[in-house]
Design an enzyme around this catalytic site. Structure first.
Site, mmCIF file in Angstrom:
data_model
loop_
_atom_site.group_PDB
_atom_site.id
_atom_site.type_symbol
_atom_site.label_atom_id
_atom_site.label_comp_id
_atom_site.label_asym_id
_atom_site.label_seq_id
_atom_site.Cartn_x
_atom_site.Cartn_y
_atom_site.Cartn_z
ATOM 1 N N THR A 1 0.841 -1.199 0.000
ATOM 2 C CA THR A 1 0.000 0.000 0.000
ATOM 3 C C THR A 1 0.873 1.243 0.000
ATOM 4 O O THR A 1 0.651 2.188 -0.752
ATOM 5 C CB THR A 1 -0.900 0.001 1.263
ATOM 6 O OG1 THR A 1 -1.754 -1.135 1.211
ATOM 7 C CG2 THR A 1 -1.736 1.266 1.351
ATOM 8 N N GLY B 1 -8.602 11.874 10.379
ATOM 9 C CA GLY B 1 -7.337 11.240 10.782
ATOM 10 C C GLY B 1 -6.249 11.525 9.762
ATOM 11 O O GLY B 1 -6.342 12.480 8.992
ATOM 12 N N ILE C 1 -5.297 10.097 6.900
ATOM 13 C CA ILE C 1 -5.633 10.142 5.464
ATOM 14 C C ILE C 1 -6.525 11.343 5.157
ATOM 15 O O ILE C 1 -6.280 12.089 4.210
ATOM 16 C CB ILE C 1 -6.321 8.824 5.029
ATOM 17 C CG1 ILE C 1 -5.306 7.679 5.107
ATOM 18 C CG2 ILE C 1 -6.917 8.945 3.621
ATOM 19 C CD1 ILE C 1 -5.856 6.308 4.768
ATOM 20 N N GLU D 1 -15.990 14.600 11.196
ATOM 21 C CA GLU D 1 -15.276 13.748 12.156
ATOM 22 C C GLU D 1 -16.194 13.401 13.317
ATOM 23 O O GLU D 1 -16.861 14.261 13.876
ATOM 24 C CB GLU D 1 -14.006 14.477 12.636
ATOM 25 C CG GLU D 1 -13.320 13.922 13.869
ATOM 26 C CD GLU D 1 -12.897 12.438 13.765
ATOM 27 O OE1 GLU D 1 -12.249 12.070 12.789
ATOM 28 O OE2 GLU D 1 -13.245 11.676 14.691
ATOM 29 N N ASP E 1 0.671 -4.206 9.599
ATOM 30 C CA ASP E 1 -0.733 -3.817 9.814
ATOM 31 C C ASP E 1 -1.629 -4.983 10.222
ATOM 32 O O ASP E 1 -2.716 -4.754 10.747
ATOM 33 C CB ASP E 1 -1.322 -3.193 8.533
ATOM 34 C CG ASP E 1 -0.772 -1.804 8.252
ATOM 35 O OD1 ASP E 1 0.148 -1.379 8.977
ATOM 36 O OD2 ASP E 1 -1.256 -1.165 7.308
ATOM 37 N N HIS F 1 23.036 26.630 13.492
ATOM 38 C CA HIS F 1 22.292 27.873 13.335
ATOM 39 C C HIS F 1 22.475 28.387 11.918
ATOM 40 O O HIS F 1 23.595 28.385 11.418
ATOM 41 C CB HIS F 1 22.801 28.926 14.330
ATOM 42 C CG HIS F 1 22.165 30.266 14.130
ATOM 43 N ND1 HIS F 1 20.877 30.543 14.530
ATOM 44 C CD2 HIS F 1 22.640 31.395 13.542
ATOM 45 C CE1 HIS F 1 20.580 31.790 14.213
ATOM 46 N NE2 HIS F 1 21.633 32.333 13.605
HETATM 47 P P1 NAI Z 1 -7.303 7.163 11.306
HETATM 48 O O1 NAI Z 1 -7.501 6.102 12.306
HETATM 49 O O2 NAI Z 1 -6.064 7.968 11.296
HETATM 50 O O3 NAI Z 1 -8.524 8.201 11.392
HETATM 51 C C1 NAI Z 1 -9.852 7.816 11.225
HETATM 52 C C2 NAI Z 1 -10.746 8.891 11.778
HETATM 53 O O4 NAI Z 1 -12.065 8.617 11.388
HETATM 54 C C3 NAI Z 1 -10.756 8.969 13.308
HETATM 55 O O5 NAI Z 1 -10.484 10.283 13.705
HETATM 56 C C4 NAI Z 1 -12.142 8.501 13.689
HETATM 57 O O6 NAI Z 1 -12.624 9.127 14.854
HETATM 58 C C5 NAI Z 1 -12.957 8.920 12.473
HETATM 59 N N1 NAI Z 1 -14.169 8.133 12.260
HETATM 60 C C6 NAI Z 1 -14.347 6.813 12.433
HETATM 61 N N2 NAI Z 1 -15.618 6.463 12.134
HETATM 62 C C7 NAI Z 1 -16.256 7.608 11.764
HETATM 63 C C8 NAI Z 1 -17.590 7.913 11.334
HETATM 64 N N3 NAI Z 1 -18.516 6.965 11.204
HETATM 65 N N4 NAI Z 1 -17.893 9.207 11.036
HETATM 66 C C9 NAI Z 1 -16.960 10.168 11.141
HETATM 67 N N5 NAI Z 1 -15.691 9.931 11.551
HETATM 68 C C10 NAI Z 1 -15.340 8.671 11.849
HETATM 69 O O7 NAI Z 1 -7.548 6.424 9.892
HETATM 70 P P2 NAI Z 1 -7.183 6.861 8.421
HETATM 71 O O8 NAI Z 1 -7.030 8.333 8.304
HETATM 72 O O9 NAI Z 1 -8.199 6.191 7.572
HETATM 73 O O10 NAI Z 1 -5.776 6.183 8.189
HETATM 74 C C11 NAI Z 1 -5.658 4.751 8.221
HETATM 75 C C12 NAI Z 1 -4.279 4.341 8.664
HETATM 76 O O11 NAI Z 1 -3.335 4.713 7.693
HETATM 77 C C13 NAI Z 1 -3.916 5.007 9.972
HETATM 78 O O12 NAI Z 1 -3.713 4.001 10.921
HETATM 79 C C14 NAI Z 1 -2.641 5.741 9.681
HETATM 80 O O13 NAI Z 1 -1.659 5.426 10.645
HETATM 81 C C15 NAI Z 1 -2.190 5.249 8.304
HETATM 82 N N6 NAI Z 1 -1.700 6.386 7.541
HETATM 83 C C16 NAI Z 1 -0.534 6.975 7.909
HETATM 84 C C17 NAI Z 1 -0.070 8.071 7.240
HETATM 85 C C18 NAI Z 1 1.202 8.704 7.678
HETATM 86 O O14 NAI Z 1 1.981 8.059 8.366
HETATM 87 N N7 NAI Z 1 1.427 9.969 7.345
HETATM 88 C C19 NAI Z 1 -0.805 8.647 6.113
HETATM 89 C C20 NAI Z 1 -2.019 7.961 5.832
HETATM 90 C C21 NAI Z 1 -2.431 6.874 6.525
#
Ligand code: NAI
Length: 466
Positions: free
Chosen positions: A42, A182, A184, A203, A313, A445
Site C-alpha cells: 500500500t 485522521g 488520510i 469527524e 498492519d 544555526h
Molecule cells: P485514522 O484512524 O487515522 O482516522 C480515522 C478517523 O475517522 C478517526 O479520527 C475517527 O474518529 C474517524 N471516524 C471513524 N468512524 C467515523 C464515522 N462513522 N464518522 C466520522 N468519523 C469517523 O484512519 P485513516 O485516516 O483512515 O488512516 C488509516 C491508517 O493509515 C492510519 O492508521 C494511519 O496510521 C495510516 N496512515 C498513515 C499516514 C502517515 O503516516 N502519514 C498517512 C495515511 C495513513
C-alpha cells in the site's frame, strides 16, 4: 523439506520486503510472495509515496500562486492535473522497481501471485488460475491492511472513494466531503483543498487526529481551518448515496442530534483500515485473531503456530510503514536466533500536511492518565530565526520530560519540517536521553532544529530566544 525455503514472506510491502532482505542478509534462503502487480505494498503503490508526491506538488502550486509576493513575477499560474498525476505515477514506478532491484540484489526470490496457507509448512501461490505449492520452514505474514468502509456505504472508487481513489481523481472535485479527520483525511483534504476543492471533513470525535496530544490537535485544527478546510466535528455520517453522479450525504451532530443533508461531487471515506487476512486460510490452520480481528502474536511476533510469524498492519499497533519495517527486521533476527526487538515507545508518527505534525512517545493526556509526573518545555517556531526568514512560523515544539529524572517521555511538534526533526527525538528516546542532553547538544544555526533545543532548554525554564 530439503528443498524448502528457510523463510517465505507473504506480502511485499515495507514490512514484507524489508523482512525478506534482512532474512537473506542473515543467510536464509528466502522468498517474498506478492499478489499486486508491483512490490512495495500500500505504502509505495497507493499510500505514503503517491500521497507525498501529491502533497509536494500541490504545495508547490500554492507557493507558485504567491510568487509575486516574494518578488518573483510569473505569468498566470495554472493547474495541469494530468501532468501532476503522471509525475506521481512516475515516483511510484521508480520506487516499486527499486524494491524489485533490492530483492534481486539480495537474492530473494520474488514470487508473483496470491498466497494462502496449505499447512504450517506449505504455501499455495495462485496466479492466472494456476497453483503452485512452496515449502517453507518459516512463514512471515505481512499482508497489510485495506480501507474500512461504513455500514450501508459502498466504496466504488468513483464517487465514493477510499484513499486509493482520492489519489487519482482525473479532475478537481468542486466539492469534496471527507469522512474521518485522521491521517488520510487531513493529508488528502490538504491536497484537494490546495488544488481548488471545497473540502469539508466530518469527524465523529470532538477533535482531529485521534490519540494525538490535545494541544497539538487544537493548534492543527486552527491552522487547517485558516487554510479553508471546513470541519464538522462531533458528527456521524448516517448515509451517503450516489444520485445522478453526485453524492448525497446525511450526517447528524452527536450532541444536538441536528441532522444535515448535503450534496457533493465526491466522498472520501477515511475512517481507518482493517487487517488484510482474507483468503489466507488462517482459521483452517488454527491461527488465532485478537478481539480487533488482527493476527494474535506473542512478543516474538510468533502466531499460535510456532514457525508462522506476523508483522505490520495485520498485527496490533499503529498502521505505519516504518513500524512494519522495524518488525520485519526484528522477526528476521528472531528467526535467526538473535534478540531482535522493537521499541514501541520510539516509533514516530508524522502527518505530511503544511505545516507538518510529528510526535513520538507519550502525550500529555496519557501521562496524566498514568499518573506520571512530568515537566513541559515549549518553543514556538515564531521565535526560530530560520522559520522567520522563510516565513513558516506556525506551530511549536512541546517536550514532556519526567519531573524527577528529566528523561524524555514524549515530544509533539507542529511546524515546518517537523517530520524530519522528530528523528532526533526518536534517537533520544532510544538512548534514554534527558531534556538536558538535548539542551546541551549543539544544534546548527540557523536551522529549524534549534526550536527543539530551545524547547529542551524551556523544560528547565532557561530558553534563550523566548
Ligand atoms: P485514522 O484512524 O487515522 O482516522 C480515522 C478517523 O475517522 C478517526 O479520527 C475517527 O474518529 C474517524 N471516524 C471513524 N468512524 C467515523 C464515522 N462513522 N464518522 C466520522 N468519523 C469517523 O484512519 P485513516 O485516516 O483512515 O488512516 C488509516 C491508517 O493509515 C492510519 O492508521 C494511519 O496510521 C495510516 N496512515 C498513515 C499516514 C502517515 O503516516 N502519514 C498517512 C495515511 C495513513
Amino acid at each position: 523439506m530439503s528443498d524448502a525455503y528457510d523463510v517465505v514472506v507473504i506480502g511485499g510491502g515495507p514490512g514484507g520486503y524489508v523482512c525478506a532482505i534482512r532474512c537473506a542478509q542473515l543467510g536464509f534462503r528466502t522468498a517474498c510472495v506478492e499478489s499486486r502487480k508491483t512490490l512495495g505494498g500500500t505504502c509505495l503503490n497507493v499510500g505514503c509515496i503517491p500521497s507525498k508526491s501529491l502533497l509536494n506538488l500541490s504545495e508547490n502550486y500554492i507557493k507558485a500562486k504567491k510568487f509575486s509576493s516574494i518578488g518573483i513575477e510569473t505569468g498566470k499560474v495554472a493547474l495541469n492535473l494530468s501532468q501532476m498525476m503522471k509525475i506521481k505515477e512516475k515516483s511510484v514506478t521508480v520506487l516499486t522497481k527499486g524494491v524489485e532491484f533490492l530483492l534481486k540484489k539480495n537474492k530473494v526470490d520474488y514470487i508473483k501471485g496470491k498466497a494462502s496457507l496449505k499447512s504450517n509448512t506449505e504455501i499455495i501461490v495462485e496466479k492466472n488460475k494456476s497453483k503452485k505449492v512452496y515449502a517453507a520452514k518459516n512463514i512471515v505474514i505481512s499482508t497489510g491492511s485495506l480501507p474500512t468502509s461504513l455500514p450501508g456505504m459502498q466504496i466504488d472508487e468513483k464517487n465514493i472513494v477510499s484513499s486509493t481513489g482520492a489519489l487519482s481523481f482525473n479532475q478537481v472535485p468542486k466539492k469534496l466531503i471527507i469522512i474521518g479527520g485522521g491521517y488520510i483525511g487531513l493529508e488528502m483534504g490538504s491536497v484537494w483543498k490546495r488544488l481548488g476543492s471545497d473540502v469539508t471533513i466530518i469527524e465523529f470525535l470532538d477533535h482531529i487526529i485521534t490519540g494525538a496530544d490535545v494541544e497539538i490537535s487544537k493548534e492543527f485544527l486552527k491552522i487547517l481551518t485558516k487554510q479553508g478546510i471546513i470541519f464538522k466535528l462531533n458528527s456521524i455520517v448516517t448515509a451517503a448515496n450516489v444520485i445522478k453522479n453526485k453524492v448525497v450525504v446525511d450526517f447528524r451532530h452527536n450532541k444536538t442530534a441536528e441532522r444535515t443533508r448535503v450534496k457533493t461531487d465526491k466522498v472520501l471515506i477515511a475512517v481507518g483500515r482493517r487487517p488484510n487476512t482474507e483468503g489466507l486460510n488462517l482459521k483452517e490452520i488454527s491461527i488465532k485473531n485478537d478481539s480487533k480481528g488482527k493476527i494474535q502474536v506473542n512478543k516474538k511476533f510468533m502466531t499460535s503456530i510456532k514457525n508462522i510469524y506476523a508483522i505490520g498492519d495485520v498485527i496490533d499497533g499503529p498502521m505505519l510503514a516504518h513500524k512494519a519495517e522495524e518488525e520485519g527486521i526484528a522477526v528476521a533476527e528472531i528467526i535467526a536466533g538473535q534478540s531482535g526487538h522493537v521499541n514501541y515507545e520510539a516509533i514516530p508518527g508524522v502527518i505530511y500536511t503544511s505545516p507538518e505534525v510529528a510526535s513520538v512517545g507519550k502525550t500529555e493526556e496519557a501521562l496524566k492518565k498514568e499518573n506520571i509526573k512530568y515537566k513541559i518545555g515549549k518553543f514556538p517556531f515564531m521565535a526560530n530565526p530560520r522559520a522567520k526568514v522563510i516565513n513558516e512560523t506556525e506551530g511549536f515544539v512541546k517536550i514532556l520530560a519526567n519531573e524527577e529524572t528529566d528523561k524524555i517521555l514524549g515530544v509533539h511538534m507542529i511546524g515546518p519540517h517537523v517530520g524530519d526533526l522528530i528523528a532526533e527525538i526518536s534517537l533520544a528516546i532510544e538512548f534514554g536521553a534527558s531534556s538536558e542532553d538535548i539542551a546541551r547538544t549543539c544544534h546548527a544555526h540557523p536551522t529549524y532544529s534549534e526550536a527543539v533545543k530551545e524547547a529542551a532548554l524551556s523544560v528547565d525554564k532557561r530558553p534563550i530566544h523566548s
